[in-house]
Design an enzyme around this catalytic site. Structure first.
Site, PDB file in Angstrom:
ATOM      1  N   ARG A 105      32.508  21.387  91.409  1.00 46.90           N
ATOM      2  CA  ARG A 105      32.301  21.725  89.997  1.00 46.90           C
ATOM      3  C   ARG A 105      31.014  22.513  89.878  1.00 46.90           C
ATOM      4  NH1 ARG A 105      30.404  17.795  85.039  1.00 46.90           N
ATOM      5  NH2 ARG A 105      28.397  18.304  85.948  1.00 46.90           N
ATOM      6  N   TYR A 118      23.024  20.913  79.838  1.00 42.53           N
ATOM      7  CA  TYR A 118      23.819  19.887  80.514  1.00 42.53           C
ATOM      8  C   TYR A 118      24.168  20.296  81.948  1.00 42.53           C
ATOM      9  CZ  TYR A 118      27.871  17.418  82.170  1.00 42.53           C
ATOM     10  OH  TYR A 118      28.716  16.711  82.965  1.00 42.53           O
ATOM     11  N   ASP A 132      32.906  22.423  83.601  1.00 41.08           N
ATOM     12  CA  ASP A 132      32.939  21.468  82.484  1.00 41.08           C
ATOM     13  C   ASP A 132      32.269  22.092  81.257  1.00 41.08           C
ATOM     14  OD1 ASP A 132      32.835  19.260  80.838  1.00 41.08           O
ATOM     15  OD2 ASP A 132      31.899  17.931  82.317  1.00 41.08           O
ATOM     16  N   HIS A 150      32.122  20.461  78.407  1.00 39.76           N
ATOM     17  CA  HIS A 150      31.518  19.271  77.774  1.00 39.76           C
ATOM     18  C   HIS A 150      31.680  19.259  76.252  1.00 39.76           C
ATOM     19  CE1 HIS A 150      28.593  15.842  78.228  1.00 39.76           C
ATOM     20  NE2 HIS A 150      29.227  15.779  79.373  1.00 39.76           N
ATOM     21  N   GLU A 163      37.291  21.949  82.036  1.00 37.13           N
ATOM     22  CA  GLU A 163      37.247  20.576  81.508  1.00 37.13           C
ATOM     23  C   GLU A 163      36.657  20.510  80.100  1.00 37.13           C
ATOM     24  OE1 GLU A 163      35.234  18.115  84.304  1.00 37.13           O
ATOM     25  OE2 GLU A 163      34.596  16.659  82.804  1.00 37.13           O
ATOM     26  N   GLU A 183      37.569  12.119  79.392  1.00 37.58           N
ATOM     27  CA  GLU A 183      36.561  11.149  79.845  1.00 37.58           C
ATOM     28  C   GLU A 183      36.033  10.286  78.707  1.00 37.58           C
ATOM     29  OE1 GLU A 183      33.813  13.991  81.636  1.00 37.58           O
ATOM     30  OE2 GLU A 183      32.354  13.529  80.076  1.00 37.58           O
ATOM     31  N   ARG A 218      41.632  12.615  82.426  1.00 39.18           N
ATOM     32  CA  ARG A 218      40.296  12.420  82.990  1.00 39.18           C
ATOM     33  C   ARG A 218      39.734  11.023  82.778  1.00 39.18           C
ATOM     34  NH1 ARG A 218      36.902  13.984  85.847  1.00 39.18           N
ATOM     35  NH2 ARG A 218      35.147  14.444  84.503  1.00 39.18           N
ATOM     36  N   GLU A 263      36.767  12.789  90.801  1.00 36.44           N
ATOM     37  CA  GLU A 263      35.352  13.174  90.716  1.00 36.44           C
ATOM     38  C   GLU A 263      34.527  12.112  91.442  1.00 36.44           C
ATOM     39  OE1 GLU A 263      33.690  12.934  86.767  1.00 36.44           O
ATOM     40  OE2 GLU A 263      32.160  14.430  87.207  1.00 36.44           O
ATOM     41  N   TRP A 315      26.996  17.188  72.326  1.00 42.76           N
ATOM     42  CA  TRP A 315      26.388  17.167  73.665  1.00 42.76           C
ATOM     43  C   TRP A 315      27.492  17.022  74.671  1.00 42.76           C
ATOM     44  CZ3 TRP A 315      26.084  13.626  77.854  1.00 42.76           C
ATOM     45  CH2 TRP A 315      25.222  14.063  78.897  1.00 42.76           C
TER      46      TRP A 315
HETATM   47  C1  GCO Z   1      31.440  14.453  84.010  1.00 43.95           C
HETATM   48  C2  GCO Z   1      30.836  14.032  82.721  1.00 43.95           C
HETATM   49  C3  GCO Z   1      29.526  13.330  82.823  1.00 43.95           C
HETATM   50  C4  GCO Z   1      29.143  12.754  81.451  1.00 43.95           C
HETATM   51  C5  GCO Z   1      28.472  11.429  81.601  1.00 43.95           C
HETATM   52  C6  GCO Z   1      28.091  10.805  80.271  1.00 43.95           C
HETATM   53  O1  GCO Z   1      32.280  15.337  83.962  1.00 43.95           O
HETATM   54  O2  GCO Z   1      31.118  13.859  85.028  1.00 43.95           O
HETATM   55  O3  GCO Z   1      30.908  15.034  81.762  1.00 43.95           O
HETATM   56  O4  GCO Z   1      28.544  14.178  83.342  1.00 43.95           O
HETATM   57  O5  GCO Z   1      28.292  13.621  80.778  1.00 43.95           O
HETATM   58  O6  GCO Z   1      29.350  10.581  82.285  1.00 43.95           O
HETATM   59  O7  GCO Z   1      27.690   9.481  80.448  1.00 43.95           O
HETATM   60 MG    MG Z   2      32.862  15.964  82.083  1.00 43.91          MG
END
Ligand code: GCO
Ligand code: MG
Length: 408
Positions: free
Chosen positions: A147, A159, A216, A218, A242, A268, A289, A345, A408
């Site tokens: 990634r 991030y 990602d 996010h 993602e 996630e 995810r 992951e 975020w």
């Molecule tokens: C990922 C996630 C993490 C999250 C984190 C938040 O793809 O692994 O986006 O980086 O930001 O798990 O607690």
């Molecule tokens: Mg993620």
């Protein structure tokens, strides 16, 4: 067999982890992960004050029944706190059942569908040269897929690059026990959208066409921005893109789907199958995810995976550092067992974390295996855990250049 105690252990061997330990009258114990990054103590209270008393005296072998009782019996359903707490109970009961049977959990889930579990690792850099070094480092560690995230020109903290979470003893020169308020990161979507194709171009020209690459977003984009990114990066042949948009509005992914064949992954932050219904029924995504820790445990995640499989959707479970080795173990057993596995992951943990949670799973040449110890195959060193108590810590917040808050 009866449950005689259910205790919650919070430990911080580099970051906070919440673990449930269920003990039976026959001396068999089970572990479950209930870590919810930045909101750990809410899950502790839910487990300790509301679920543990209900478990005492019950039969740990009734995994499905216990899950339904905790989920339906609360009246107030769903949500990350509730589902992380129920997940920990579910994992602990599966651990007990598999230990009692003398089998690793994956055997109770139908046995191995594959020999080993493919992973992806994270490559991060403040700029492109730093990112390329990071990709090289992941490849040297054996990761078969990577990634890629970088800083964005003009933004200070972004991030995936800025170390804003409590994953190290020090963040920007502050000890993590001083992170009593969230760190702030910067965001500018237009700058990000201009930058992403340039990083993928650089990575492809350095490492070639064959390396599976992931990225990602996010949850930061509007539906229109998401569609634009998915179509712009199509030529870089990503393994997946993602979390394009905040998916409270699942229908917003239709636009990205209509404009691109880039594979999409999401989930996630989802905690029940209802978060996925439109996405799966309309085949708007390619990978689910969710982590076993945030989805209510092995029991509901297995059902989600089977539902996804009917639409040729595969797994890509969330595996950052904030899933404890107990949660990682549970999902590695699932990864090995389910047919429609995609990728896992895997960020690993600090050495100290591996000592607090001694585990049978292994990471070799970029592939995981759950091991063959009975149960989940994880033991908690309670003395070492107690020596590293809870540290207040938050996830960062994101601000646009005018100071307003962004996702975020
Ligand atoms: C990922 C996630 C993490 C999250 C984190 C938040 O793809 O692994 O986006 O980086 O930001 O798990 O607690
Ligand atoms: Mg993620």
């Amino acid at each position: 067999m009866q449950i005689i105690s259910a205790d919650v252990v919070v430990t911080s061997p580099g970051r906070n982890f919440v673990t449930l330990k269920v003990t039976t009258d026959e001396g068999v114990t089970g572990l479950g992960d209930a870590t919810l990054n930045g909101r750990e103590q809410a899950v502790v209270a839910y487990l300790r004050d509301h679920l543990a008393p209900l478990l005492i005296g019950t039969d740990p072998h009734r995994v499905e029944h216990t899950w339904q009782s905790l989920y339906r019996g609360a009246y107030w359903r769903r949500g990350p706190v509730t589902m992380a707490a129920i997940a920990a109970v579910d994992m602990a009961l599966w651990d007990i059942k598999a230990k009692t049977a003398g089998l690793p959990l994956y055997q109770l889930l139908g046995g191995a569908s594959r020999d080993r579990v493919r992973t992806y690792g994270h490559a991060n850099g403040r700029d492109i040269p730093e990112l390329l070094d990071s990709v090289r480092a992941r490849l040297a560690e054996g990761y078969p897929a990577v990634r890629v995230q970088t800083g964005v020109p003009g933004l200070q903290r972004v991030y995936g690059v800025h170390q804003g979470t409590a994953i190290a003893a020090e963040v920007d020169g502050m000890r993590i026990d001083q992170l009593a308020r969230p760190m702030e990161e910067d965001w500018d979507t237009a700058a990000y959208l201009r930058h992403v194709p340039t990083i993928l171009e650089a990575v492809r020209s350095e490492f070639g066409a064959e390396l599976p690459l992931l990225h990602d977003a996010h949850h930061r984009l509007s539906p229109q921005e998401a569609a634009r990114l998915a179509s712009t990066v199509e030529r870089y042949d990503l393994f997946w893109l993602e979390d394009l948009t905040p998916a409270e509005n699942q229908a917003s992914l239709r636009l990205a789907r209509q404009h691109s064949t880039t594979p999409l992954a999401i989930g996630e932050v989802f905690n029940t199958v209802f978060d996925y219904q439109t996405l799966i029924d309309e085949h708007l995504i390619d990978y689910v995810r969710s982590a076993v820790t945030h989805f209510g445990g092995v029991t509901p995640l297995r059902k989600l995976v089977d539902y996804a499989g009917q639409h040729q959707i595969r797994t890509g479970f969330h595996g950052p550092e904030d899933i404890s080795p107990v949660g990682m173990a549970a999902q590695i057993h699932l990864d090995l067992a389910v047919h429609n596995f995609g990728i896992q992951e895997y960020s690993g943990h600090t050495e100290l974390t591996h000592r607090v949670f001694r585990h049978g799973y292994t990471f070799t040449d970029g592939y995981l295996h759950p091991g063959d110890l009975p149960g989940l195959g994880v033991e908690l060193d309670e003395e070492l855990a107690a020596a590293h108590p809870y540290v207040p810590a938050y996830l960062p917040v994101n601000r646009l250049l005018d100071g307003s808050v962004h996702d975020w």
